[in-house]
Write a protein that holds these residues in place. Structure first.
Motif, PDB file in Angstrom:
ATOM      1  N   LYS A  85       0.836  -1.202   0.000  1.00 53.36           N
ATOM      2  CA  LYS A  85       0.000   0.000   0.000  1.00 53.36           C
ATOM      3  C   LYS A  85       0.872   1.253   0.000  1.00 53.36           C
ATOM      4  O   LYS A  85       0.615   2.203  -0.740  1.00 53.36           O
ATOM      5  N   ARG A  86       1.902   1.255   0.839  1.00 51.83           N
ATOM      6  CA  ARG A  86       2.820   2.398   0.914  1.00 51.83           C
ATOM      7  C   ARG A  86       3.544   2.594  -0.421  1.00 51.83           C
ATOM      8  O   ARG A  86       3.655   3.702  -0.932  1.00 51.83           O
ATOM      9  N   PHE A  87       4.029   1.494  -1.003  1.00 52.51           N
ATOM     10  CA  PHE A  87       4.724   1.542  -2.283  1.00 52.51           C
ATOM     11  C   PHE A  87       3.819   2.115  -3.376  1.00 52.51           C
ATOM     12  O   PHE A  87       4.224   2.982  -4.150  1.00 52.51           O
ATOM     13  N   LEU A  88       2.584   1.629  -3.442  1.00 50.38           N
ATOM     14  CA  LEU A  88       1.661   2.111  -4.473  1.00 50.38           C
ATOM     15  C   LEU A  88       1.367   3.598  -4.303  1.00 50.38           C
ATOM     16  O   LEU A  88       1.289   4.335  -5.289  1.00 50.38           O
ATOM     17  N   THR A  89       1.241   4.054  -3.060  1.00 49.97           N
ATOM     18  CA  THR A  89       0.993   5.476  -2.802  1.00 49.97           C
ATOM     19  C   THR A  89       2.177   6.317  -3.254  1.00 49.97           C
ATOM     20  O   THR A  89       2.003   7.375  -3.860  1.00 49.97           O
ATOM     21  N   GLU A  90       3.389   5.840  -2.988  1.00 50.89           N
ATOM     22  CA  GLU A  90       4.595   6.604  -3.324  1.00 50.89           C
ATOM     23  C   GLU A  90       4.973   6.504  -4.798  1.00 50.89           C
ATOM     24  O   GLU A  90       5.349   7.499  -5.416  1.00 50.89           O
ATOM     25  N   GLN A  91       4.920   5.320  -5.373  1.00 50.76           N
ATOM     26  CA  GLN A  91       5.420   5.091  -6.726  1.00 50.76           C
ATOM     27  C   GLN A  91       4.342   5.122  -7.811  1.00 50.76           C
ATOM     28  O   GLN A  91       4.653   5.260  -8.981  1.00 50.76           O
ATOM     29  N   PHE A  92       3.082   4.958  -7.417  1.00 53.33           N
ATOM     30  CA  PHE A  92       1.995   4.858  -8.383  1.00 53.33           C
ATOM     31  C   PHE A  92       0.780   5.626  -7.840  1.00 53.33           C
ATOM     32  O   PHE A  92      -0.289   5.067  -7.663  1.00 53.33           O
ATOM     33  N   PRO A  93       0.974   6.930  -7.544  1.00 58.50           N
ATOM     34  CA  PRO A  93      -0.094   7.682  -6.876  1.00 58.50           C
ATOM     35  C   PRO A  93      -1.386   7.763  -7.690  1.00 58.50           C
ATOM     36  O   PRO A  93      -2.465   7.837  -7.120  1.00 58.50           O
TER      37      PRO A  93
ATOM     38  N   ALA B  31      -6.913   6.114  -8.217  1.00 59.63           N
ATOM     39  CA  ALA B  31      -8.087   6.328  -9.068  1.00 59.63           C
ATOM     40  C   ALA B  31      -8.612   5.011  -9.631  1.00 59.63           C
ATOM     41  O   ALA B  31      -9.725   4.957 -10.153  1.00 59.63           O
ATOM     42  N   PHE B  32      -7.815   3.941  -9.523  1.00 57.04           N
ATOM     43  CA  PHE B  32      -8.180   2.649 -10.106  1.00 57.04           C
ATOM     44  C   PHE B  32      -8.548   1.617  -9.048  1.00 57.04           C
ATOM     45  O   PHE B  32      -8.600   0.438  -9.331  1.00 57.04           O
ATOM     46  N   GLY B  33      -8.776   2.053  -7.817  1.00 54.22           N
ATOM     47  CA  GLY B  33      -9.188   1.129  -6.768  1.00 54.22           C
ATOM     48  C   GLY B  33      -8.226   1.117  -5.605  1.00 54.22           C
ATOM     49  O   GLY B  33      -7.134   1.685  -5.670  1.00 54.22           O
ATOM     50  N   THR B  34      -8.654   0.457  -4.533  1.00 51.05           N
ATOM     51  CA  THR B  34      -7.821   0.356  -3.339  1.00 51.05           C
ATOM     52  C   THR B  34      -7.551  -1.105  -3.018  1.00 51.05           C
ATOM     53  O   THR B  34      -8.429  -1.962  -3.149  1.00 51.05           O
ATOM     54  N   LEU B  35      -6.340  -1.350  -2.609  1.00 53.92           N
ATOM     55  CA  LEU B  35      -5.911  -2.690  -2.249  1.00 53.92           C
ATOM     56  C   LEU B  35      -6.563  -3.079  -0.928  1.00 53.92           C
ATOM     57  O   LEU B  35      -6.452  -2.365   0.066  1.00 53.92           O
ATOM     58  N   GLN B  36      -7.254  -4.224  -0.926  1.00 52.37           N
ATOM     59  CA  GLN B  36      -7.989  -4.680   0.252  1.00 52.37           C
ATOM     60  C   GLN B  36      -7.300  -5.840   0.964  1.00 52.37           C
ATOM     61  O   GLN B  36      -7.344  -5.921   2.182  1.00 52.37           O
TER      62      GLN B  36
ATOM     63  N   THR C 137     -13.049   1.072 -16.718  1.00 48.95           N
ATOM     64  CA  THR C 137     -13.014   1.033 -15.253  1.00 48.95           C
ATOM     65  C   THR C 137     -12.683  -0.376 -14.775  1.00 48.95           C
ATOM     66  O   THR C 137     -11.828  -0.564 -13.906  1.00 48.95           O
ATOM     67  N   MET C 138     -13.352  -1.374 -15.371  1.00 49.99           N
ATOM     68  CA  MET C 138     -13.090  -2.758 -14.970  1.00 49.99           C
ATOM     69  C   MET C 138     -11.695  -3.204 -15.392  1.00 49.99           C
ATOM     70  O   MET C 138     -11.017  -3.927 -14.648  1.00 49.99           O
ATOM     71  N   MET C 139     -11.246  -2.764 -16.567  1.00 52.20           N
ATOM     72  CA  MET C 139      -9.902  -3.135 -17.037  1.00 52.20           C
ATOM     73  C   MET C 139      -8.824  -2.555 -16.132  1.00 52.20           C
ATOM     74  O   MET C 139      -7.851  -3.241 -15.794  1.00 52.20           O
ATOM     75  N   ALA C 140      -8.982  -1.306 -15.727  1.00 53.12           N
ATOM     76  CA  ALA C 140      -7.990  -0.668 -14.860  1.00 53.12           C
ATOM     77  C   ALA C 140      -7.920  -1.380 -13.511  1.00 53.12           C
ATOM     78  O   ALA C 140      -6.831  -1.636 -12.991  1.00 53.12           O
ATOM     79  N   LEU C 141      -9.069  -1.719 -12.950  1.00 54.03           N
ATOM     80  CA  LEU C 141      -9.082  -2.429 -11.675  1.00 54.03           C
ATOM     81  C   LEU C 141      -8.388  -3.780 -11.808  1.00 54.03           C
ATOM     82  O   LEU C 141      -7.575  -4.159 -10.962  1.00 54.03           O
ATOM     83  N   ALA C 142      -8.680  -4.501 -12.885  1.00 49.95           N
ATOM     84  CA  ALA C 142      -8.046  -5.807 -13.111  1.00 49.95           C
ATOM     85  C   ALA C 142      -6.536  -5.654 -13.256  1.00 49.95           C
ATOM     86  O   ALA C 142      -5.762  -6.452 -12.708  1.00 49.95           O
ATOM     87  N   ASP C 143      -6.100  -4.637 -13.973  1.00 52.01           N
ATOM     88  CA  ASP C 143      -4.670  -4.434 -14.214  1.00 52.01           C
ATOM     89  C   ASP C 143      -3.925  -4.134 -12.918  1.00 52.01           C
ATOM     90  O   ASP C 143      -2.883  -4.740 -12.641  1.00 52.01           O
ATOM     91  N   VAL C 144      -4.442  -3.237 -12.117  1.00 51.44           N
ATOM     92  CA  VAL C 144      -3.751  -2.888 -10.871  1.00 51.44           C
ATOM     93  C   VAL C 144      -3.794  -4.063  -9.889  1.00 51.44           C
ATOM     94  O   VAL C 144      -2.827  -4.318  -9.168  1.00 51.44           O
ATOM     95  N   ALA C 145      -4.895  -4.815  -9.878  1.00 47.89           N
ATOM     96  CA  ALA C 145      -4.976  -5.992  -9.004  1.00 47.89           C
ATOM     97  C   ALA C 145      -3.907  -7.015  -9.382  1.00 47.89           C
ATOM     98  O   ALA C 145      -3.259  -7.606  -8.513  1.00 47.89           O
ATOM     99  N   MET C 146      -3.703  -7.227 -10.686  1.00 48.69           N
ATOM    100  CA  MET C 146      -2.676  -8.179 -11.113  1.00 48.69           C
ATOM    101  C   MET C 146      -1.278  -7.657 -10.778  1.00 48.69           C
ATOM    102  O   MET C 146      -0.401  -8.433 -10.395  1.00 48.69           O
ATOM    103  N   TYR C 147      -1.051  -6.363 -10.925  1.00 47.54           N
ATOM    104  CA  TYR C 147       0.229  -5.761 -10.549  1.00 47.54           C
ATOM    105  C   TYR C 147       0.520  -6.058  -9.077  1.00 47.54           C
ATOM    106  O   TYR C 147       1.617  -6.485  -8.713  1.00 47.54           O
ATOM    107  N   ALA C 148      -0.494  -5.874  -8.216  1.00 47.15           N
ATOM    108  CA  ALA C 148      -0.321  -6.144  -6.788  1.00 47.15           C
ATOM    109  C   ALA C 148      -0.023  -7.625  -6.539  1.00 47.15           C
ATOM    110  O   ALA C 148       0.870  -7.955  -5.757  1.00 47.15           O
TER     111      ALA C 148
END
Length: 140
Positions: A9-17, A21-26, A54-65
């Motif tokens: 979460k900290r990394f995403l806030t700092e490196q991918f602010p 806009a594409f969702g929050t890590l749960q 919107t769905m594509m962006a959420l899927a992409d960031v979820a896979m990155y995580a």
């Protein structure tokens, strides 16, 4: 697992602010991640459904995580392919959530799948497969 939920979460806030806009890590585990996106009028398309982007962006960031949970904090891991199938109409104004799972991780590529759900529905509204390029060690 190479990174904790809080570290990522900290990394995403700092490196991918812009990622907020594409969702929050749960939730995060070894090779999987769950994200959630609140849906408002800006996420809707004509016809009152959640937009594909919107769905594509959420899927992409979820896979990155999910990938970073396995390989560590590697900012230069990038999407090389994203294929998505929209299965059913999401509920307008209901949050969407994504569950990403890695299928295979090698030295230079990671492959996984993501199911996207609309809150209040049991069946997925979309299914995506993604491939990520993992940079060589010297660029990490």
């Amino acid at each position: 697992m190479k990174v904790s939920l809080e570290e990522l979460k900290r990394f995403l806030t700092e490196q991918f602010p812009q990622g907020e806009a594409f969702g929050t890590l749960q939730a995060l585990g070894d090779g999987w991640a769950e994200m959630r996106q609140e849906v408002d009028a800006s996420h809707l398309r004509p016809g009152g459904t959640v937009s594909g982007p919107t769905m594509m962006a959420l899927a992409d960031v979820a896979m990155y995580a999910a990938l970073l949970s396995r390989i560590g904090l590697v900012p230069l891991a990038v999407t090389t392919n994203l294929n998505i199938n929209f299965l059913r109409k999401p509920v307008a104004h209901a949050a969407i959530r994504a569950r990403a799972k890695l299928l295979k991780v090698g030295r230079t590529m990671g492959v996984g799948e993501v199911f996207v759900y609309s809150e209040g529905m049991e069946e997925p509204v979309a299914h995506a497969t993604l491939t990520y390029s993992i940079p060589p060690e010297k660029y990490r």
